[in-house]
Design an enzyme around this catalytic site. Structure first.
Site, mmCIF file in Angstrom:
data_model
loop_
_atom_site.group_PDB
_atom_site.id
_atom_site.type_symbol
_atom_site.label_atom_id
_atom_site.label_comp_id
_atom_site.label_asym_id
_atom_site.label_seq_id
_atom_site.Cartn_x
_atom_site.Cartn_y
_atom_site.Cartn_z
ATOM 1 N N MET A 108 -91.085 42.659 -147.191
ATOM 2 C CA MET A 108 -89.885 43.471 -147.274
ATOM 3 C C MET A 108 -89.102 43.063 -148.521
ATOM 4 S SD MET A 108 -90.265 45.285 -144.691
ATOM 5 C CE MET A 108 -91.107 45.306 -143.109
ATOM 6 N N CYS A 109 -88.798 44.013 -149.389
ATOM 7 C CA CYS A 109 -88.222 43.664 -150.682
ATOM 8 C C CYS A 109 -87.274 44.753 -151.167
ATOM 9 C CB CYS A 109 -89.323 43.462 -151.719
ATOM 10 S SG CYS A 109 -90.604 42.301 -151.212
#
Length: 476
Positions: A1-2
Site C-alpha cells: 500500500m503506497c
C-alpha cells in the site's frame, strides 16, 4: 500500500523531474540501501523463489548487467522499492493497484509465476537504459509472464518520466507524464483515456479489444474507452482509503480546485500546478496526515479508528523522492532522498548517483531492532515519539527540519565545488561528492541517536510523575 507523486520538468520550480513514493507495509520491515555492481558475461535465470521471494517468477539474466541501486527488504534483498542505474534510469515501484472483480474473473493475476514488486527493480534496472524502455520492457513481461499482483511503476531518465499501471493479469497501460503537469496516485488505477496513436502512450496489444470481448467495455453504452472504468476497482473502499490521499495532494498544488474528497473517479489524471513543485513539496506530501483537519489521526492523540487513511502512516517502512536534473552530470544530478520509516517523523537523506557504496549501517537490520542498523536508529525515534505524539512529535519534526535546512545549504555549496572539479578532475570530484554524502548520512545517524536519548529522558520524567510511589514527605 503506497502513495505516489510525479512531476514533469516544466511543472517543477527548477526544471528537474521529481518522482516520490511512500512505501507502506509493516513497521518492523527493515530496509537496506544496496549497490549492485555491473556484471559481464552472465548466464542463467533470475529467480524470485531462489531469494525466498513471494512466488516462483523467473526471467533470463541480462548478459551484461548494468550497475544499479535498490532499497530492498532485509530478508530477501528483493522488493527493491527505488533506485538508479549507471545509464541514468530511475525507478520507483510499486504502487499497489486493485483490478476489478470483473476484470480478474476473465484475466486473473498469475500469482504463482507472474512478475511482482519483488522483482521489478532488479529485473529492469539491470538491463534497461531509458524510462520508455523500462515501461515497454515491463509491459512485455506482463503480457508474456503475467502480473502476479496489481501495481503502478514510475520510470524516469534525463528526458522524460513514464508511469505504468496494470489493468489485470496481462493488461497494462503506460503514459508519459506531460512536461507541465503532475500526477498523484494512492492505491488505485488512475489512468482514463487511451490513444493508441499517441507516442506518449503504450499499452498491451489488445487492451481495448480484450475489454470489449470480455464485456468490460461497451463502446455504444460507455462512450470513449476509459482504462480505469474498464479494468480497475472503484467501490466504497476507495472512497475513504484512497481518494482522500489523491485529493489532499491535488489540493496542495492546486488550492483553488474544489473537489469532493471521496469522488476519486472524477479527479483529473494530470494537473498543471498553481505553484511549481519542489523536492521540499514532495517531502511534505510524503509526510502528510491531514494536519489541521478532523481527519488527522495523530495530533490529538492516536486514533486508529480514523476512516481516512493518511499518506504518512506508522507502518511506512521508507519513503523516497527521486530527482533528476538533466543539466548536471548524472553522478551529481540524480539523487534519491530516502526517509527510513514513517516520513512524518523521519529525515530525508540524499543518496547521490555518484556514491559508489552504501554506508555499512544501511546494509544492516532485520526484525530485531539492531542498534547498528540505520533503519532502526530512525525507527526507534519514531516509535518512542508515537507514545506521546502531541508532545514529542514537534521535537522530532523541528530537529529534522533544522537538519534538512542546513543540509540543503551545504549540499548547494558542495555541488558547486564538485561541478567545478568535474571540469578538471573527475576522480577528485567523485571523491569529494562521496566524502560529503557519507559524512552527511553519518551525521544524521548521530543526530538520531542524540534525539533518542532526549526523548527517553522526557518520557522517563513523564512516567515518574504519573506513578511516583513516594511517601507523604516525598522521601524515599
Amino acid at each position: 500500500m503506497c502513495t505516489s507523486l510525479i512531476a514533469g520538468e516544466k511543472a517543477t520550480a527548477d526544471g528537474s523531474f521529481i518522482v516520490a513514493r511512500s512505501a507502506d507495509s509493516a513497521a518492523i520491515k527493515a530496509q537496506h540501501f544496496v549497490h549492485h555492481p555491473a556484471r559481464q558475461g552472465q548466464k542463467g535465470i533470475y529467480s524470485t523463489k531462489a531469494h525466498g521471494g513471494v512466488n516462483d517468477f523467473t526471467y533470463p539474466l541480462p548478459e551484461n548487467s548494468l550497475a544499479f541501486t535498490t532499497i530492498p527488504f532485509w530478508k530477501t534483498q528483493l522488493h527493491g522499492a527505488a533506485g538508479f542505474n549507471e545509464a541514468g534510469l530511475g525507478l520507483t515501484g510499486t504502487e499497489s493497484i486493485f483490478a476489478s472483480e470483473a476484470a480478474l474473473a476473465v484475466d486473473p493475476y498469475v500469482k504463482e509465476t507472474g512478475i511482482t514488486e519483488d522483482d521489478i527493480a532488479d529485473v529492469l534496472l539491470s538491463r534497461c537504459r531509458t524510462a520508455r524502455e523500462g515501461a515497454m520492457t515491463l509491459g512485455a513481461i506482463i503480457e508474456e509472464k503475467g502480473a502476479g499482483e496489481g501495481f503502478g511503476v514510475a520510470f524516469v531518465d534525463q528526458s522524460e518520466v513514464w508511469y505504468l499501471e496494470t489493468g489485470s493479469g496481462h493488461q497494462w497501460l503506460a503514459q508519459r507524464t506531460p512536461a507541465d503537469k503532475y500526477f498523484a496516485s494512492g492505491n488505485q488505477g488512475r489512468f482514463q483515456d487511451y490513444d493508441p496513436e499517441s507516442t506518449d502512450m503504450m499499452a498491451s496489444k489488445n487492451l481495448v479489444e480484450f475489454a470489449i470481448e470480455k464485456g468490460l467495455y461497451n463502446p455504444e453504452k460507455d462512450g470513449a474507452f476509459n482504462f480505469s472504468k474498464a479494468y480497475t476497482r472503484d467501490d466504497d473502499r476507495d472512497r475513504i482509503y484512497n481518494d482522500p490521499r489523491v485529493w489532499v495532494m491535488q489540493k496542495y498544488f492546486n488550492p483553488s480546485l474544489v473537489q469532493d474528497p471521496e469522488a476519486g473517479r472524477t479527479f483529473p489524471v494530470y494537473l498543471a500546478p498553481e505553484k511549481k513543485v519542489t523536492v521540499e513539496d514532495a517531502k511534505a506530501m510524503m509526510r502528510d496526515h491531514f494536519e489541521g483537519t478532523d481527519h488527522d489521526p495523530y495530533s490529538q492523540g492516536l486514533r486508529g479508528d480514523e476512516p481516512w487513511r493518511p499518506i504518512s502512516v506508522f507502518r511506512t517502512y521508507e519513503a523516497h523522492v527521486l530527482q533528476v536534473r538533466p543539466w548536471l552530470p548524472k553522478e551529481l544530478g540524480e539523487v534519491i532522498y530516502v526517509a527510513m520509516g514513517m516520513a512524518d517523523l523521519s529525515v530525508f537523506l540524499p543518496f547521490y548517483a555518484g556514491l559508489s557504496r552504501s554506508p555499512e549501517s544501511w546494509t544492516k537490520g532485520s526484525d530485531q531492532g539492531e542498534a547498528d542498523s540505520a533503519y532502526w536508529k530512525f525507527r526507534r525515534v519514531q516509535t518512542l515519539a508515537m507514545t506521546d505524539y502531541p508532545k514529542l512529535a514537534p521535537i522530532v519534526k523541528k530537529t529534522w527540519a533544522d537538519f534538512e535546512a542546513d543540509a540543503k545549504v551545504r549540499q548547494e555549496a558542495m555541488e558547486a565545488k564538485v561541478l567545478e572539479l568535474f571540469e578538471v578532475d573527475r576522480a577528485k570530484a567523485l571523491a569529494e561528492l562521496e566524502a560529503f554524502n557519507l559524512g552527511l548520512i553519518a551525521e544524521a545517524e548521530r543526530t538520531a541517536e542524540k534525539l533518542l536519548e532526549k526523548l527517553f529522558v522526557i518520557r522517563t520524567v513523564d512516567i515518574e510523575a504519573v506513578v511516583p510511589a513516594k511517601n507523604r514527605k516525598n522521601k524515599d
